[in-house]
Design an enzyme around this catalytic site. Structure first.
Site, PDB file in Angstrom:
ATOM      1  N   GLY A 265      -1.146  -4.574   4.475  1.00  0.00           N
ATOM      2  CA  GLY A 265      -1.627  -5.912   4.107  1.00  0.00           C
ATOM      3  C   GLY A 265      -0.551  -6.956   4.307  1.00  0.00           C
ATOM      4  O   GLY A 265       0.088  -7.015   5.353  1.00  0.00           O
ATOM      5  N   ASP A 266      -0.351  -7.777   3.295  1.00  0.00           N
ATOM      6  CA  ASP A 266       0.709  -8.780   3.300  1.00  0.00           C
ATOM      7  C   ASP A 266       1.803  -8.330   2.334  1.00  0.00           C
ATOM      8  O   ASP A 266       1.499  -7.837   1.248  1.00  0.00           O
ATOM      9  CB  ASP A 266       0.156 -10.137   2.849  1.00  0.00           C
ATOM     10  CG  ASP A 266       1.245 -11.184   2.792  1.00  0.00           C
ATOM     11  OD1 ASP A 266       1.550 -11.758   3.845  1.00  0.00           O
ATOM     12  OD2 ASP A 266       1.809 -11.417   1.699  1.00  0.00           O
TER      13      ASP A 266
ATOM     14  N   MET B 118      -7.118  -2.281  -5.772  1.00  0.00           N
ATOM     15  CA  MET B 118      -6.760  -1.072  -6.536  1.00  0.00           C
ATOM     16  C   MET B 118      -7.599  -0.948  -7.803  1.00  0.00           C
ATOM     17  O   MET B 118      -7.099  -0.571  -8.858  1.00  0.00           O
ATOM     18  CB  MET B 118      -5.256  -1.087  -6.887  1.00  0.00           C
ATOM     19  CG  MET B 118      -4.366  -1.008  -5.666  1.00  0.00           C
ATOM     20  SD  MET B 118      -2.610  -1.380  -6.001  1.00  0.00           S
ATOM     21  CE  MET B 118      -2.570  -3.181  -5.828  1.00  0.00           C
TER      22      MET B 118
ATOM     23  N   LYS C 282       4.230   5.019  -1.581  1.00  0.00           N
ATOM     24  CA  LYS C 282       3.702   5.756  -2.721  1.00  0.00           C
ATOM     25  C   LYS C 282       2.200   5.678  -2.626  1.00  0.00           C
ATOM     26  O   LYS C 282       1.602   4.641  -2.895  1.00  0.00           O
ATOM     27  CB  LYS C 282       4.163   5.114  -4.024  1.00  0.00           C
ATOM     28  CG  LYS C 282       5.656   5.069  -4.180  1.00  0.00           C
ATOM     29  CD  LYS C 282       6.055   3.861  -4.983  1.00  0.00           C
ATOM     30  CE  LYS C 282       5.787   2.582  -4.197  1.00  0.00           C
ATOM     31  NZ  LYS C 282       6.054   1.378  -4.968  1.00  0.00           N
TER      32      LYS C 282
ATOM     33  N   ASP D 289       5.002   2.189   4.614  1.00  0.00           N
ATOM     34  CA  ASP D 289       4.075   2.718   3.618  1.00  0.00           C
ATOM     35  C   ASP D 289       3.261   3.864   4.217  1.00  0.00           C
ATOM     36  O   ASP D 289       3.095   3.947   5.431  1.00  0.00           O
ATOM     37  CB  ASP D 289       3.088   1.606   3.188  1.00  0.00           C
ATOM     38  CG  ASP D 289       3.739   0.591   2.268  1.00  0.00           C
ATOM     39  OD1 ASP D 289       4.919   0.764   1.935  1.00  0.00           O
ATOM     40  OD2 ASP D 289       3.052  -0.377   1.892  1.00  0.00           O
TER      41      ASP D 289
ATOM     42  N   THR E 292      -4.195  -9.972   4.627  1.00  0.00           N
ATOM     43  CA  THR E 292      -4.447  -9.171   3.441  1.00  0.00           C
ATOM     44  C   THR E 292      -5.855  -8.555   3.496  1.00  0.00           C
ATOM     45  O   THR E 292      -6.758  -9.088   4.138  1.00  0.00           O
ATOM     46  CB  THR E 292      -4.224 -10.008   2.158  1.00  0.00           C
ATOM     47  OG1 THR E 292      -4.260  -9.127   1.033  1.00  0.00           O
ATOM     48  CG2 THR E 292      -5.274 -11.094   1.980  1.00  0.00           C
TER      49      THR E 292
END
Lengths: 259, 259
Positions: free
Chosen positions: B92-93, B173, B60, B39, B121
């Site tokens: 994170g996870d 988010m 992304k 990522d 996380t």
């Protein structure tokens, strides 16, 4: 604000069980620790990494007497007055169902410096074990982690109302009240065939995953088939595919035996 | 069932940000990887550990086009046909808001062996940063992790009904819709003074924690004071003490300036 003459305490999450699922930071601190106060469930392999440390088992395997917690708080403060680097090693993550707030309050009251090192919580190890995510696009955008208070009188704070509506539910420490949890969720309108997984010892070598559904879970009259091991109960549509596959394998095996 | 002639894929949680908050298992696999698909948010320091690996950035950063996810799935399968050890490193996870289900389905469809290594996380790193547990005896026995779908039409699956009742809420988010989240929760009866924390870049060197309350959050008209960094919004009584202390410091500072 904080005295430097006494030791520093690190509240470290040991992770879900397997020794190599602690964080790199957690392991390094453990290796440099002078004293380690650890839960009963922490892996012996992990404790062996604390080579120069005095080990103190403080875990309450069953039950949660506040006197016991009070004693742990005292031991922690005492250790910080004796050792430069004190590690408080807790199963999973220290900030989730770990009663860290009481240990933090004790350290703050005593003016002892501390730092928290997060850990992998058991729910995520269970999810990895099932290869079923806890959230899924179009299926589950929320997951609730819960300790059920079945049988307790909490009119304004009932766990089922708190959490019934999340897409995925993960119950920590719910093994002994699994049937009652299921009955209550059915009573609140959850479907009989809502997928359920019972995960024992997630990430340990003797990890076990069993799939069922809410209706079946509600009729479990005892837990004799379950070990006394740490157990998570996960519920939600995210499990549907794994549950179906597991049931198909079961049916296929039965056919083989009958043939 | 699974072919051994192709490589094995490890879906690994990189943890919340700081390079040393990956698990020991995750780091070891990363160090032995032949190819790493990562990522955008994964720490460069962590990627530097994959010394002999081909690195492929697939993250992304904004938006979540399914075509992009589809392309990642394809890259993952292709990599397994080229390299013995492929690591898919996710922030994170991997099993929590990571869309792992789509990558797992692609690997299973292609008959590629895989293993999931859980991670810390972001919510747990945020909790550590605040020194405020997400659950607390007598205060919070449930915590819900949510991605809000504010503005989307989901009559039967509205996020606020799903989660309003959990003791502690953690929004992933949710930065751009923070005010709308707050307005909806107020509309559902949550108190104006319900404690709120906004945590940016939890565990990174530029980590930032800001305390406020639900009423104030509802009146934020833009997010110009917030960076574009990964942001968590945490709400709940578990934050009350930290929030009060932060506000007291703020008042004291204002008095100093005015004196």
């Amino acid at each position: 604000m904080k005295k430097k003459s006494v030791g520093k305490v690190f509240l470290i999450g040991a992770g879900p069980g397997a020794a190599d699922l602690i964080t790199v930071r957690g392991l390094r601190l453990l290796q440099s620790a002078d004293c380690v106060l650890h839960d009963a469930l922490v892996s012996p392999e992990l404790l062996a990494e604390a080579k120069q440390a005095e080990l103190i088992a403080v875990g309450k395997r069953c039950g949660k007497l506040s006197s016991a917690q009070h004693f742990i708080n005292k031991q922690l403060v005492d250790a910080a007055h004796k050792f430069p680097i004190v590690v408080r090693l807790k199963g999973g993550d220290p900030m989730l169902f770990g009663r860290a707030e009481e240990e933090i309050a004790a350290l703050e009251a005593a003016g002892i410096e501390y730092e928290i090192v997060p850990g992998v919580t058991a729910a995520l190890a269970a999810s990895a074990a099932m290869a079923a995510p806890l959230t899924q696009r179009g299926v589950a955008r929320s997951v609730a982690f819960i300790t059920p208070s079945v049988g307790e009188s909490q009119p304004n704070n009932a766990w089922e109302n708190q959490t019934i509506a999340a897409d995925t539910l993960v119950f920590y420490m719910g093994r002994r009240v699994a049937a009652e949890i299921a009955q209550r969720l059915l009573g609140l309108g959850r479907a009989q065939d809502w997928p359920v997984a019972v995960i024992e010892q997630a990430s340990w070598v003797d990890q076990r995953v069993q799939y069922t559904d809410l209706g079946s879970l509600a009729h479990i009259t005892d837990c004799v088939t379950w070990s006394d091991a740490p157990t998570l109960i996960v519920m939600g549509e995210v499990l549907r595919q794994r549950q179906q596959s597991a049931l198909q394998v079961e049916v296929a095996l039965q056919r083989l035996w009958m043939a």
